[in-house]
Design an enzyme around this catalytic site. Sequence first.
Site, PDB file in Angstrom:
ATOM      1  N   ASN A  56       2.727   3.673   0.990  1.00  0.00           N
ATOM      2  CA  ASN A  56       2.602   2.872  -0.226  1.00  0.00           C
ATOM      3  C   ASN A  56       3.877   2.831  -1.057  1.00  0.00           C
ATOM      4  OD1 ASN A  56       1.825   5.729  -0.657  1.00  0.00           O
ATOM      5  ND2 ASN A  56       1.688   5.116  -2.802  1.00  0.00           N
ATOM      6  N   SER A 110      -9.081  -0.053   0.136  1.00  0.00           N
ATOM      7  CA  SER A 110      -9.427  -0.126  -1.281  1.00  0.00           C
ATOM      8  C   SER A 110      -9.374  -1.583  -1.710  1.00  0.00           C
ATOM      9  CB  SER A 110      -8.455   0.714  -2.116  1.00  0.00           C
ATOM     10  OG  SER A 110      -8.902   0.808  -3.449  1.00  0.00           O
ATOM     11  N   HIS A 112      -9.116  -3.357  -4.442  1.00  0.00           N
ATOM     12  CA  HIS A 112      -8.171  -3.953  -5.392  1.00  0.00           C
ATOM     13  C   HIS A 112      -6.818  -4.269  -4.764  1.00  0.00           C
ATOM     14  CE1 HIS A 112      -6.803   0.247  -5.604  1.00  0.00           C
ATOM     15  NE2 HIS A 112      -5.672  -0.221  -6.103  1.00  0.00           N
ATOM     16  N   THR A 148     -28.065   3.217  -5.768  1.00  0.00           N
ATOM     17  CA  THR A 148     -28.211   1.766  -5.696  1.00  0.00           C
ATOM     18  C   THR A 148     -26.867   1.099  -5.429  1.00  0.00           C
ATOM     19  OG1 THR A 148     -30.052   1.866  -7.259  1.00  0.00           O
ATOM     20  CG2 THR A 148     -28.999  -0.279  -6.942  1.00  0.00           C
ATOM     21  N   CYS A 236       0.196   5.082  -8.828  1.00  0.00           N
ATOM     22  CA  CYS A 236      -0.573   6.319  -8.655  1.00  0.00           C
ATOM     23  C   CYS A 236       0.182   7.546  -9.151  1.00  0.00           C
ATOM     24  CB  CYS A 236      -0.933   6.504  -7.184  1.00  0.00           C
ATOM     25  SG  CYS A 236      -1.811   5.111  -6.460  1.00  0.00           S
TER      26      CYS A 236
END
Length: 244
Positions: A56, A110, A112, A148, A236
């Site tokens: 990344n 992920s 996003h 849920t 991050c």
Amino acid sequence: STAEHHAVLHSCEYLERFGFETTYVPVDGFGMVSPQAVADALTDRTVLVSVMLANNEVGTINPVAEVAAAVRERGKKLRRRIPVHTDAVQAANSLELSVQALGVDLLSLSSHKFYGPKGTGVLYIRGGTPLLALQSGGGQERQRRSGTENVAAIVGTAAALRLAQESRAEHSTLSRRLRDRIVEGVLTAVPAATLNGHRQRRLPNNAHFSFEGAESDDMLAALDKRGVAASAGSACTSAIWEPS
């Protein structure tokens, strides 16, 4: 490997608190892990291998298919099946995500990262791969993650991933052309600049440099004044001052 995202590294550190042993395989000067080094690190107690598909920060693409093949061969000698996981979060917009071609047992994404809903992820699990439930309860998601389901986010993630893969070739071609232009321009104009990561085996949308004798904060301020968007680290690690 030692160059994994903190999402993986911190998970390993957490498991170590419960007595698990972790082996961190070093990477080369490009940030790439050697399939043979991974295979050599395996023992008859190894239960999982995790190697990221694309880094990344420096953008290096790891030889995950070769790693998976080396692990399978080593596993035969050890007479055990050792699952291989790859963190493919950074690759969804740029690389083909064929689990058959990669040969992995687990692949994580992920949402996003490919413009899907935040807070939603994908975990591919090859049939027969042992996996403990993330949380117990009502037994949703095939007994793996009770609770849920967020149907809207799940559908949004699937739609975003489909669109990202459909436009991947066009997106990668354009990004690669722009990336090569800025890489050549910077290395030509700034003798003290170094391109980090592998020159060829890298994400098409990644250019990562080091500048000898320059402070990153000063450079970012100067670039910002000229309308250039840049960063001195990933989002991050924005709260961490140490070099990554």
